[in-house]
Write an enzyme that holds these catalytic residues in place. Structure first.
Site, short mmCIF file in Angstrom:
data_model
loop_
_atom_site.label_atom_id
_atom_site.label_comp_id
_atom_site.label_asym_id
_atom_site.label_seq_id
_atom_site.Cartn_x
_atom_site.Cartn_y
_atom_site.Cartn_z
N GLY A 121 0.84 -1.20 0.00
CA GLY A 121 0.00 0.00 0.00
C GLY A 121 0.87 1.24 0.00
CD GLN A 123 3.38 5.76 3.02
OE1 GLN A 123 2.41 5.24 2.50
NE2 GLN A 123 4.28 5.05 3.68
CB CYS A 158 5.22 2.09 7.93
SG CYS A 158 4.80 3.69 7.21
CG LEU A 159 6.48 1.05 1.84
CD1 LEU A 159 5.96 1.31 0.43
CD2 LEU A 159 7.53 -0.07 1.82
CG HIS A 177 -0.74 1.20 7.47
ND1 HIS A 177 0.19 0.70 8.34
CD2 HIS A 177 -0.03 2.04 6.65
CE1 HIS A 177 1.39 1.21 8.07
NE2 HIS A 177 1.28 2.02 7.04
CD GLU A 178 -1.29 2.57 2.94
OE1 GLU A 178 -0.82 3.72 2.99
OE2 GLU A 178 -0.58 1.55 3.04
CG HIS A 184 0.27 6.73 5.88
ND1 HIS A 184 1.39 7.24 6.51
CD2 HIS A 184 0.56 5.43 5.60
CE1 HIS A 184 2.30 6.27 6.61
NE2 HIS A 184 1.82 5.17 6.08
O1 K1U Z 1 1.74 2.46 3.89
C1 K1U Z 1 2.79 1.86 3.86
O2 K1U Z 1 3.76 2.29 4.46
C2 K1U Z 1 2.91 0.56 3.10
C3 K1U Z 1 2.83 -0.66 3.99
C4 K1U Z 1 1.38 -1.11 4.07
C5 K1U Z 1 1.03 -2.07 5.16
C6 K1U Z 1 1.69 -3.24 5.35
C7 K1U Z 1 1.32 -4.11 6.34
C8 K1U Z 1 0.27 -3.83 7.13
C9 K1U Z 1 -0.38 -2.65 6.96
C10 K1U Z 1 -0.01 -1.78 5.96
C11 K1U Z 1 3.70 -1.75 3.39
O3 K1U Z 1 3.45 -2.18 2.32
S1 K1U Z 1 5.02 -2.32 4.33
C12 K1U Z 1 5.73 -3.61 3.32
C13 K1U Z 1 4.95 -4.86 3.33
O4 K1U Z 1 4.11 -5.06 4.18
C14 K1U Z 1 5.20 -5.90 2.30
C15 K1U Z 1 6.18 -5.77 1.39
C16 K1U Z 1 6.39 -6.76 0.42
C17 K1U Z 1 5.61 -7.87 0.40
C18 K1U Z 1 4.61 -8.02 1.33
C19 K1U Z 1 4.40 -7.04 2.28
ZN ZN Z 2 2.73 3.31 6.20
#
Ligand code: K1U
Ligand code: ZN
Length: 171
Positions: free
Chosen positions: A46, A51, A94-95, A136-137, A140
Site C-alpha cells: 500500500g 509518502q 511502513c515504507l 493503515h493508509e 496516513h
Molecule cells: O503504507 C505503507 O507504508 C505501506 C505498507 C502497508 C502495510 C503493510 C502491512 C500492514 C499494513 C499496511 C507496506 O506495504 S510495508 C511492506 C509490506 O508489508 C510488504 C512488502 C512486500 C511484500 C509483502 C508485504
Molecule cells: Zn505506512
C-alpha cells in the site's frame, strides 16, 4: 511513470492531514501512476500520497501475492463508514519507517466509501490484509502512523532511532 523518493520518519510531512482530491485531472492520474511505480518498486502492499510528499487523499493498494497477477486498487478520498466489533492483530510495517514492525490491533472488517479514477462513488467491504492495509493508509491521510498505535515507550524509541539516523545522514 516515475519512482519517487519516499518520505521517511522523522519528516514532519508525515504528520500532515491531507486535502480532498477534487476533480480527477491528468495531474491526479499522473500522481497515481507514480504511486504504483513507487509502491511496486519498494516493494509494498500500500501507499498513501503523502509518502511521496503529496498531501492529497489518495491511496494505492495491491495485496495480491503473485507479481504476475497484480490487483491494483486506487482509493480517492476513502472513508471508513462501518467497522466490525471483532478485531485483528497484524504485525505491520511502513515504507516510511523501513525495517521496523509492530503489532497493531484494528477492526477485522471495514466498509469503505471512496471515489475511483473515473470520479465514481464506490463502496467495498474489506477483510484480512486488505482491511488492515486500507486502515493503515487512511491513518496516513490523517497524519497518523502505525507507531502511534504502539506504547509511548516503543514509539519514542523508534522515533529517536530514526531522528539519529537522519542527523547522521545529513552530516
Ligand atoms: O503504507 C505503507 O507504508 C505501506 C505498507 C502497508 C502495510 C503493510 C502491512 C500492514 C499494513 C499496511 C507496506 O506495504 S510495508 C511492506 C509490506 O508489508 C510488504 C512488502 C512486500 C511484500 C509483502 C508485504
Ligand atoms: Zn505506512
Amino acid at each position: 511513470m516515475t519512482i519517487r523518493p519516499l518520505v521517511i520518519l522523522p519528516d514532519t510531512r508525515l504528520k500532515l492531514v491531507s486535502e480532498p482530491v477534487g476533480p480527477v485531472t491528468a495531474e491526479i492520474r499522473g500522481i497515481v501512476a507514480d504511486m504504483f511505480e513507487t509502491m511496486y518498486d519498494a516493494p509494498g502492499v500500500g501507499l498513501a500520497a503523502i509518502q511521496i510528499g503529496v498531501a492529497k487523499r489518495i491511496v494505492t493498494i495491491d495485496t495480491s501475492k503473485d507479481e504476475n497477477a497484480r490487483e491494483p486498487r486506487v482509493f480517492l478520498d476513502p472513508e471508513v463508514v462501518w467497522s466490525s466489533e471483532e478485531k485483528r492483530v497484524y504485525d505491520e510495517g511502513c515504507l516510511s519507517i523501513p525495517e521496523y514492525y509492530g503489532e497493531v490491533e484494528r477492526p477485522d472488517r471495514v466498509r469503505v466509501k471512496f471515489r475511483d479514477l473515473d470520479g465514481k462513488e464506490r463502496e467495498i467491504e474489506a477483510d484480512g490484509l486488505l482491511a488492515t492495509c486500507i486502515q493503515h493508509e487512511i491513518d496516513h491521510l490523517n497524519g497518523v502512523l502505525f507507531i502511534d498505535h504502539l506504547s509511548k515507550l516503543k514509539r519514542d524509541r523508534v522515533v529517536k532511532k530514526f531522528a539519529k539516523a537522519a542527523k547522521r545522514d545529513a552530516a
